[in-house]
Design a protein around this motif. Structure first.
Motif, PDB file in Angstrom:
ATOM      1  N   THR A   1       0.830  -1.207   0.000  1.00 37.20           N
ATOM      2  CA  THR A   1       0.000   0.000   0.000  1.00 37.20           C
ATOM      3  C   THR A   1       0.862   1.253   0.000  1.00 37.20           C
ATOM      4  OG1 THR A   1      -1.532  -1.263   1.330  1.00 37.20           O
ATOM      5  CG2 THR A   1      -1.941   1.094   1.152  1.00 37.20           C
ATOM      6  N   LEU A   2       1.926   1.214   0.804  1.00 35.65           N
ATOM      7  CA  LEU A   2       2.791   2.394   0.863  1.00 35.65           C
ATOM      8  C   LEU A   2       3.461   2.647  -0.472  1.00 35.65           C
ATOM      9  CD1 LEU A   2       4.420   2.017   4.385  1.00 35.65           C
ATOM     10  CD2 LEU A   2       2.867   3.794   3.625  1.00 35.65           C
TER      11      LEU A   2
ATOM     12  N   ALA B   1       2.218   1.979  -3.360  1.00 33.13           N
ATOM     13  CA  ALA B   1       1.203   2.595  -4.211  1.00 33.13           C
ATOM     14  C   ALA B   1       1.040   4.067  -3.876  1.00 33.13           C
ATOM     15  CB  ALA B   1      -0.128   1.868  -4.059  1.00 33.13           C
ATOM     16  N   HIS B   2       1.040   4.371  -2.576  1.00 26.98           N
ATOM     17  CA  HIS B   2       0.922   5.774  -2.167  1.00 26.98           C
ATOM     18  C   HIS B   2       2.069   6.590  -2.729  1.00 26.98           C
ATOM     19  CE1 HIS B   2      -2.097   5.778   1.342  1.00 26.98           C
ATOM     20  NE2 HIS B   2      -2.358   4.794   0.533  1.00 26.98           N
ATOM     21  N   THR B   3       3.275   6.047  -2.603  1.00 27.58           N
ATOM     22  CA  THR B   3       4.430   6.783  -3.099  1.00 27.58           C
ATOM     23  C   THR B   3       4.291   7.071  -4.588  1.00 27.58           C
ATOM     24  OG1 THR B   3       5.763   5.632  -1.471  1.00 27.58           O
ATOM     25  CG2 THR B   3       6.941   6.749  -3.227  1.00 27.58           C
ATOM     26  N   LEU B   4       3.894   6.039  -5.339  1.00 30.66           N
ATOM     27  CA  LEU B   4       3.753   6.232  -6.784  1.00 30.66           C
ATOM     28  C   LEU B   4       2.655   7.247  -7.104  1.00 30.66           C
ATOM     29  CD1 LEU B   4       4.157   2.519  -7.850  1.00 30.66           C
ATOM     30  CD2 LEU B   4       5.601   4.406  -8.612  1.00 30.66           C
ATOM     31  N   ALA B   5       1.553   7.156  -6.380  1.00 38.64           N
ATOM     32  CA  ALA B   5       0.449   8.077  -6.652  1.00 38.64           C
ATOM     33  C   ALA B   5       0.866   9.515  -6.379  1.00 38.64           C
ATOM     34  CB  ALA B   5      -0.771   7.712  -5.825  1.00 38.64           C
ATOM     35  N   VAL B   6       1.534   9.733  -5.259  1.00 43.09           N
ATOM     36  CA  VAL B   6       1.926  11.100  -4.909  1.00 43.09           C
ATOM     37  C   VAL B   6       2.967  11.622  -5.900  1.00 43.09           C
ATOM     38  CG1 VAL B   6       3.013  12.532  -3.150  1.00 43.09           C
ATOM     39  CG2 VAL B   6       1.356  10.794  -2.489  1.00 43.09           C
TER      40      VAL B   6
ATOM     41  N   ASN C   1       3.493  10.709  -8.966  1.00 42.22           N
ATOM     42  CA  ASN C   1       2.922  10.947 -10.285  1.00 42.22           C
ATOM     43  C   ASN C   1       2.007  12.163 -10.299  1.00 42.22           C
ATOM     44  OD1 ASN C   1       3.555   8.879 -12.517  1.00 42.22           O
ATOM     45  ND2 ASN C   1       3.396   7.639 -10.678  1.00 42.22           N
ATOM     46  N   THR C   2       1.278  12.352  -9.202  1.00 44.07           N
ATOM     47  CA  THR C   2       0.452  13.557  -9.122  1.00 44.07           C
ATOM     48  C   THR C   2       1.331  14.791  -9.218  1.00 44.07           C
ATOM     49  OG1 THR C   2      -1.110  12.388  -7.701  1.00 44.07           O
ATOM     50  CG2 THR C   2      -1.229  14.786  -7.714  1.00 44.07           C
ATOM     51  N   PHE C   3       2.389  14.785  -8.447  1.00 46.05           N
ATOM     52  CA  PHE C   3       3.320  15.915  -8.463  1.00 46.05           C
ATOM     53  C   PHE C   3       3.873  16.141  -9.867  1.00 46.05           C
ATOM     54  CE2 PHE C   3       7.853  17.131  -8.200  1.00 46.05           C
ATOM     55  CZ  PHE C   3       7.686  18.426  -7.761  1.00 46.05           C
TER      56      PHE C   3
ATOM     57  N   LEU D   1       2.710  15.120 -12.820  1.00 40.12           N
ATOM     58  CA  LEU D   1       1.720  15.489 -13.822  1.00 40.12           C
ATOM     59  C   LEU D   1       1.317  16.953 -13.710  1.00 40.12           C
ATOM     60  CD1 LEU D   1      -0.486  12.303 -13.854  1.00 40.12           C
ATOM     61  CD2 LEU D   1       0.579  13.345 -15.844  1.00 40.12           C
TER      62      LEU D   1
ATOM     63  N   ILE E   1       8.679  13.559  -5.456  1.00 42.03           N
ATOM     64  CA  ILE E   1       8.624  14.436  -4.277  1.00 42.03           C
ATOM     65  C   ILE E   1       8.690  13.633  -2.988  1.00 42.03           C
ATOM     66  CG2 ILE E   1       6.091  14.574  -4.085  1.00 42.03           C
ATOM     67  CD1 ILE E   1       6.609  17.650  -3.514  1.00 42.03           C
ATOM     68  N   VAL E   2       8.351  12.354  -3.031  1.00 35.47           N
ATOM     69  CA  VAL E   2       8.409  11.539  -1.807  1.00 35.47           C
ATOM     70  C   VAL E   2       9.797  10.922  -1.677  1.00 35.47           C
ATOM     71  CG1 VAL E   2       7.316   9.755  -0.435  1.00 35.47           C
ATOM     72  CG2 VAL E   2       5.996  10.962  -2.126  1.00 35.47           C
TER      73      VAL E   2
ATOM     74  N   HIS F   1       5.416  10.524   3.736  1.00 42.67           N
ATOM     75  CA  HIS F   1       4.259  10.722   2.852  1.00 42.67           C
ATOM     76  C   HIS F   1       3.463  11.939   3.273  1.00 42.67           C
ATOM     77  CE1 HIS F   1       3.702   6.630   0.750  1.00 42.67           C
ATOM     78  NE2 HIS F   1       4.962   6.921   0.879  1.00 42.67           N
TER      79      HIS F   1
ATOM     80  N   ALA G   1       5.223  15.013   2.273  1.00 42.55           N
ATOM     81  CA  ALA G   1       5.219  15.171   0.814  1.00 42.55           C
ATOM     82  C   ALA G   1       3.855  15.638   0.325  1.00 42.55           C
ATOM     83  CB  ALA G   1       5.603  13.855   0.138  1.00 42.55           C
TER      84      ALA G   1
ATOM     85  N   PHE H   1       1.359  23.772  -4.836  1.00 38.72           N
ATOM     86  CA  PHE H   1       0.481  24.021  -5.983  1.00 38.72           C
ATOM     87  C   PHE H   1      -0.555  25.093  -5.652  1.00 38.72           C
ATOM     88  CE2 PHE H   1       2.559  20.283  -7.555  1.00 38.72           C
ATOM     89  CZ  PHE H   1       2.706  20.583  -8.886  1.00 38.72           C
TER      90      PHE H   1
ATOM     91  N   ILE I   1      -6.816   8.957  -7.898  1.00 38.40           N
ATOM     92  CA  ILE I   1      -5.524   8.592  -8.502  1.00 38.40           C
ATOM     93  C   ILE I   1      -4.881   7.440  -7.758  1.00 38.40           C
ATOM     94  CG2 ILE I   1      -4.059  10.225  -7.197  1.00 38.40           C
ATOM     95  CD1 ILE I   1      -2.640  10.712  -9.980  1.00 38.40           C
ATOM     96  N   LEU I   2      -5.321   7.195  -6.529  1.00 41.44           N
ATOM     97  CA  LEU I   2      -4.658   6.173  -5.736  1.00 41.44           C
ATOM     98  C   LEU I   2      -5.400   4.849  -5.833  1.00 41.44           C
ATOM     99  CD1 LEU I   2      -3.080   7.027  -2.300  1.00 41.44           C
ATOM    100  CD2 LEU I   2      -3.004   4.832  -3.453  1.00 41.44           C
TER     101      LEU I   2
ATOM    102  N   TRP J   1      -2.579   6.162 -11.521  1.00 45.19           N
ATOM    103  CA  TRP J   1      -1.627   7.190 -11.939  1.00 45.19           C
ATOM    104  C   TRP J   1      -1.096   6.913 -13.341  1.00 45.19           C
ATOM    105  CZ3 TRP J   1      -1.156   4.131  -7.600  1.00 45.19           C
ATOM    106  CH2 TRP J   1      -0.275   3.043  -7.675  1.00 45.19           C
TER     107      TRP J   1
END
Lengths: 505, 500, 500
Positions: A45-46, A48-53, A55-57, A59, A282-283, B37, B40, B48, C270-271, C281
């Protein structure tokens, strides 16, 4: 140092401990499996969180960088005469659109493609996004989009230098070539982990340190600026720009300062994606309070301060030199400060950024004086601004990069600035980068422009230039007011007749 | 702890220690990753939001440019660029330290640390670079408001002086009072709050908008109206419309866009849960909704009211009404219900029209209506929060023990604190900016000469007009045959004499 | 569970319970924190996407302003501001509830809850304020499309009526059909999907673009063309170009910028991981890429095609082509491969040119080409999705069991559903908006008078022209000596007679 659950033998360790504690083997294994299952779940889960954050940053940074294209379009439109507005805006739209296709097909692969044929000069994979996303190397679609936004920015710079006198076909040719080949090669050298020049390389770095061009003072701004220099030099100045006596004859001011200011501000806005976004992730924690997020914030601060210092310096310097408080000059100074800080934005202190901006204002003013002396005509000052200030930015990074920040951004073992106790290695690498970028771009874009000239595809005819390209090539003027006669009579001449392609100059 | 539990289960001490160590290490690693996290996400959110707030500067520039006459466009746009640029340097050197600096000399009046970002990032207070940048974007917005009030008739030097003073000193002090945890007036303070509750000015109807608006009031009052704005016989004089409604609309929309960073962004952190589904993210979303609804209600009210009064459907009036609605909701955006935001916007529209009416009566000339809009609607917004703030939302945004609105069953304490905020802001800004403008006038640095004003500052001070449309004869006789070449550029390129 | 495992290892029941409790508490705390992180990230993502979508409103305003003649600029910009403002109120009161409201009266046709944000946030359905705001930004985009079709000749009152009706009722119903989990037509429904698969309209080629475009078609058809647009003898009449290509390009670029919120943002969350590296993502990134490539391909195709047909390299045509490419990919953006997006854009460009050709033939006048662009390319986009949707991507975006494209081995079911979507949207919008426009015409509320149209609505209805360039003689004779005072502003300031 992200949490990794029970990887690396954690399960057997725990089972062993439990067994030693007196539990039977089977039960211990059951307890161990249960606990480790939970930990692995959390770890997944963590991740996934790292990737989501991240990628959001990335994008949203990419979207900001894209907004620079709006800025370029408005800046260019406002900086040219009204009669060429349609032309320059079309080039800006096509930077993005044609650049989108050519970077998708070729550029991205040349720049970042990794395969078994890895080499320091050119990439060799991911053409047309084949093999993307690539989990093994950590490349997702967002990275492509981010890099695309950079590539089209480089092409946008060049279009300013050769504005108001270039055939549209020449523009299409050079733009695709630049975003599809010339720029990606430089990006590969400096930013790819396989590149021979940059500090991003995992090993075999230039002079052991690699040059630091964090967000592309060299890769983007110098490439665009020097390509523009080659184009503008080969084309020669606009008609009437310099009199026969060699003195600047007409000022040829842009037609709308409002658009210039709008464009400059939008570029500023977009630069917040350009520089801080170049961290990509960013993470990434450094300690329990700071991390890449701190670096990202500091980068935004250095970017802001460099631009501010450059704008203020330009304001007072130009006031002193011309007697005016000139807003378009201030805007150019501002952008020069941004172009300069782009190389070192992540690795210098905020106070150093002010020095960077101050220096860049004088670099820009100096190059502008030089350009007038040499009868070099660049409607947007693009070569002076992006080429000149970009080069200054690279040198500045060689002087002021701080060791701590460099190791946070790149890892340990890279160089730091001469004035910060790092010796001359980094500075030498920076100078090499300036020289090879200048050499490479001149060696590729120079011949291209010469070839275009040879085939009469480069410069428009003098009739077109006098009348303005909008009327002769682009279907009419950008602005219409109803009180003009063409609006009062039907079928009037507001729609020019079909023109003959490529009139001879 | 876990080890002792395990020992109690009968396992040997050594093994228990090992098992306990193993499990706790894992939990610590999880906690560490979660902290990373957390930081971040919060920083991404704040950065933003900052960029959005910055985009308001683009909005101000376009709004101001469109609202003045073409001959002063270069001038006003330059002031907007320099708001951001000069504000960047002065807020970096002084302003941020005065506003949020914390040290052993903490006091309720003024901050005392973090000058030139010294000791930043600061883990102890939880301040990272992103927080500085966010606050910078607010400071330059304040200066941008004032430049509208004194547009079209102010010397550029005066502008440089007041702008640095405002972003470097006047504004940061107010921000310290209301937003620093050390401030004496705001609800953010953990203890010793004003009247026990502290004033609620979530995103700055008072701190930003009233400060900018009142500074503008003094400037505009001391300078007097533009030449020709009011005629001598007491009639209304000339209307002096801006030169481009397109730029006005563009600017207003960009401000709307940026307001989504301004108001929701003021939560600073998004990762703070209230329960299993809601958290600061809910508050942030609701704040964006209240902001939208207040502006929408104000725009619609203005539309119909102005239609009724003037007979026109006027887009620039609607844009001003819209911005008035935003300026008003800025104070209470995070602590009121969406339906209350509609009331806020409805009244803000009338406040703006009322102030505009009064301004006309007393012959106060403010080219951007900046005082009426930001000062007037800002004050209404601070007051409104004292009426409609909801207890639950206040507790979520500020913690328990703050006040809530009079109409929401909270009694008058919060309202009293809000009224005090309004008065101390008026007092402080008048006491600092008033004398400054007087001084500038005394030294003949404030107002431009009548000649400059008549011909426009662009021509006399800023190197030429903003717009250069060549070949006017071509534009008007574009019959296809007489395409003549460019006329010689008529802009003065020779050096002008510096200010008399 | 853990306790029983521990007991099995031979520890005493009580101790095992304690150890189990301790460890499980920790796990629960971690899970709670992870949920909060999850919500914070998703909401941050959704909110910033919303802000991007809102920036499309700026784009619409600038695009519309630049595409009409200068004399109607104030009018069209006012409609754009009010799209957002009036749409904010009507979507808050009605539209959102009709579109996404869930209650015990759930049905496939219309929603029935959440009016005026009652019962929001709603943990049960996972709806927070950010979701409302995101949907609002979509609703106002729809109304913005229609205003382009009927520009330059519509009474302002008619505009207010149709705009509220569209964002408050017509659009939300379609959104409910396609996007609500209760809708009868969309792939989002968990069960009872149309033809077993449900139509895929990821970000609204049909729901947004076709609805706006077809509403515009009826308005423009019923009003007829602008005076002078087509001459009586059958020739093409006047071209009626917009007054500022700069604004057109600015608007188009801003729309491009905002489309990055529109299409990728429609993932809403996104998550959501697919495997250890990919997740929503990845889908979001790919959606941004397909959007970019489709627009780029359409722009390039239009460039060369128009060059071939007209002999010019025309920037406004290229901008329209670009937007057509975006409108088309909006339906399938999340479920097609990047190479397919290029095909989508290529064809969209020809669809737009074809519709424009037909419009000219049948003397249909649409100042913004809004029907051709959003209606025509939107319909093509819905159809295209039925051909090229890839099974893997559909399953990731919607879950398993939905259809995929005919050319990707999915058979004709999805294509059939897509075609049904096209027809029901055409039917529904025609059945609601057509009568509305007829009714407005009947009551003489639709079209402005010929006098108003000739002199421009800005002068007659909106208080004056958008642009005021004073004293041109001053600009050209700025020799310093002949500084004449401001001429009296020529704008009409007296009250005009309300509409005849």
């Amino acid at each position: 140092m992200a949490f990794a659950g029970c990887a690396n033998g954690g399960l057997s360790n725990l089972t062993e401990f439990l067994t030693a504690g007196g539990a039977s083997n089977a039960s211990a294994e059951a307890v161990g499996t249960f606990l480790c299952g939970r930990f692995d779940e959390i770890s997944t889960t963590l991740a996934a969180h790292t990737l989501a954050v991240n990628n959001t940053f990335l994008l949203f940074s990419a979207y900001l960088v894209f907004s620079m294209q709006i800025g370029f379009a408005m800046l260019c439109a406002g900086s040219v005469r009204a009669k060429n507005t349609m032309n320059i805006m079309l080039t800006n739209v096509l930077d993005a659109a044609a650049g989108g296709i050519s970077f998708y097909l070729f550029g991205y692969g040349f720049a970042f493609g990794r395969s078994d044929n890895n080499n320091g000069f050119i990439g060799s994979n991911y053409f047309a996004l084949h093999h993307t996303p690539d989990a093994g190397r950590g490349f997702d679609f967002s990275f492509f989009l981010y890099q695309w936004a950079f590539a089209i920015a480089a092409a946008g710079i060049t279009s300013g230098s050769i504005a108001e006198r270039t055939q549209f076909v020449a523009y299409l040719v050079y733009s695709s070539f630049l975003t599809g080949f010339v720029y990606p090669i430089v990006a590969h050298w400096v930013w790819s982990v396989d590149g021979w020049l940059g500090a991003a390389a995992l090993n075999n770095r230039l002079f052991g340190v690699g040059s630091i061009d964090f967000a592309g003072s060299g890769v983007v701004h110098m490439v665009g600026g020097i390509a523009g220099l080659a184009g503008a030099y080969i084309e020669g100045p606009r008609m009437g720009r310099y009199g026969p006596d060699g003195k600047p004859a007409m000022d040829m001011r842009g037609h709308s300062a409002s658009l210039v200011v709008l464009g400059s501000f939008l570029l500023w806005f977009g630069w917040f994606g350009f520089n801080p976004g170049s961290y990509i992730y960013i993470v990434v924690p450094y300690d329990d309070f700071t991390g890449n997020w701190t670096g990202v914030g500091r980068t935004a601060v250095t970017t802001t301060l460099a631009g501010c210092a450059a704008a203020l310096t330009t304001l007072f310097a130009r006031r002193w030199m011309t007697g005016h408080w000139n807003v378009t000059d201030v805007c150019n100074g501002l952008l020069g400060g941004f172009a300069a800080i782009t190389a070192g934005c992540a690795v210098v202190e905020p106070w150093a950024a002010i020095i960077c901006g101050f220096g860049s204002a004088w670099v820009l003013i100096g190059f502008n004086v030089l350009a007038a002396k040499l009868k070099y005509d660049d409607p947007l000052e693009a070569a002076q601004l992006h080429g000149g200030c970009g080069a200054w930015g690279l040198i500045f990074t060689g002087l002021f990069a701080r060791e701590k920040y460099v190791s946070e951004a790149y890892g340990t073992g890279r160089g730091h600035g001469l004035f910060m106790g790092g010796g001359g290695k980094l500075l030498a690498a920076q100078i090499i980068e300036i020289l090879v970028i200048s050499g490479w771009v001149l060696a590729t874009m120079g011949p291209l422009f010469l070839l275009l000239k040879r085939f009469n595809l480069l410069r428009i005819s003098s009739d077109d230039e006098v009348a303005g390209m909008d009327l002769t090539r682009h279907g009419g003027a950008a602005y219409y007011h109803e009180d003009s006669p063409q609006f009062l009579t039907p079928n009037a001449t507001n729609k020019p007749a079909r023109t003959v392609p490529h009139a001879t100059p | 702890n876990l080890t002792s539990l395990l020992t109690a289960t009968g396992t040997s001490n050594d093994s228990a220690a090992l098992v306990g160590q193993f499990i706790c290490d894992r939990f610590d690693a999880v906690a560490g990753t979660l902290t990373a996290h957390n930081l971040a996400v919060d920083n991404t959110y704040l950065l933003f939001s900052t960029y959005l707030v910055f985009s308001m500067q683009i909005g101000f520039a376009m709004l101001c440019a469109g609202s003045v006459r073409a001959k002063n466009t270069m001038n006003i746009m330059l002031t907007n660029v320099l708001d951001a640029a000069a504000g960047g340097i002065s807020f970096y050197l002084f302003g941020y330290g005065f506003a949020f600096g914390r040290s052993s000399n903490n006091n309720g009046f003024i901050g005392s640390n973090f000058f030139a970002l010294h000791k930043m990032p600061n883990a102890e207070n939880g301040f990272d670079y992103s927080f500085f940048l966010f606050q910078w974007a607010f400071a330059i917005a304040t200066a941008g408001i004032t430049s509208g009030s004194i547009a079209e008739r102010t010397q550029f030097v005066a502008y440089l002086v007041y702008s640095s003073f405002l972003t470097g000193f006047v504004y940061p002090i107010v921000a310290h009072w209301l937003w620093s945890v050390d401030g004496w007036a705001g609800a953010a303070a953990p203890t010793n709050r004003l009247l026990g509750v502290g004033a609620i000015d979530f995103a700055g109807s008072g701190v930003v908008h009233m400060v900018g608006g009142i500074a503008g009031l003094w400037g505009a009052l001391i300078e007097g109206p533009r030449i020709g704005r009011f005629s001598k016989n007491g009639s209304n004089g000339m209307d002096m419309r801006g030169h481009s409604a397109s730029l006005v609309v563009l600017g207003s929309f960009l401000l709307w866009f940026g307001w989504y960073g301004f108001n929701p962004g003021s939560f600073v952190k998004i990762l703070a849960p209230y329960d299993s589904f809601q958290g600061n993210w809910t508050g942030v979303g609701r704040t964006a909704v209240t902001t939208t609804l207040s502006g929408s209600a104000a725009a619609l009210t203005t539309l119909f009211a102005r239609r009724f009064f003037t007979g026109h459907w006027n887009v620039t009036d609607v844009c001003n009404g819209l911005l008035g609605g935003f300026a008003a909701i800025t104070s209470g955006c995070a602590v009121v219900e969406p339906w209350a935001a509609i009331i806020c916007g409805f009244v803000a529209s009338w406040v703006l029209m009322g102030f505009n009416y009064v301004a006309l009566k007393v012959k106060y000339d403010d080219p951007l209506e900046a005082f009426q809009l930001h000062g007037g609607c800002g004050a209404w917004g601070v007051f409104f929060t004292g009426l409609f703030a909801r207890e639950k939302y206040v507790a979520e945004a500020y913690g328990p023990g703050r006040g809530h609105g009079l109409f929401m069953g909270g009694g008058g304490k919060l309202l009293a604190a809000q009224i005090i905020e309004i008065f101390v802001i008026i007092g402080w800004v008048s006491a600092t900016m008033g004398p400054l403008f007087f001084l500038l006038k005394k030294f003949n640095l404030l107002r431009i000469s009548a000649e400059d004003e008549m011909s426009g500052m662009d021509l006399t001070r800023h190197g030429g007009s903003a717009y250069n449309i060549e070949e006017p004869e071509l534009r008007f006789n574009a019959s296809g045959g007489n395409l003549t070449g460019n006329k010689k550029n008529t802009q003065p390129s020779e050096q002008v004499i510096p200010m008399a």
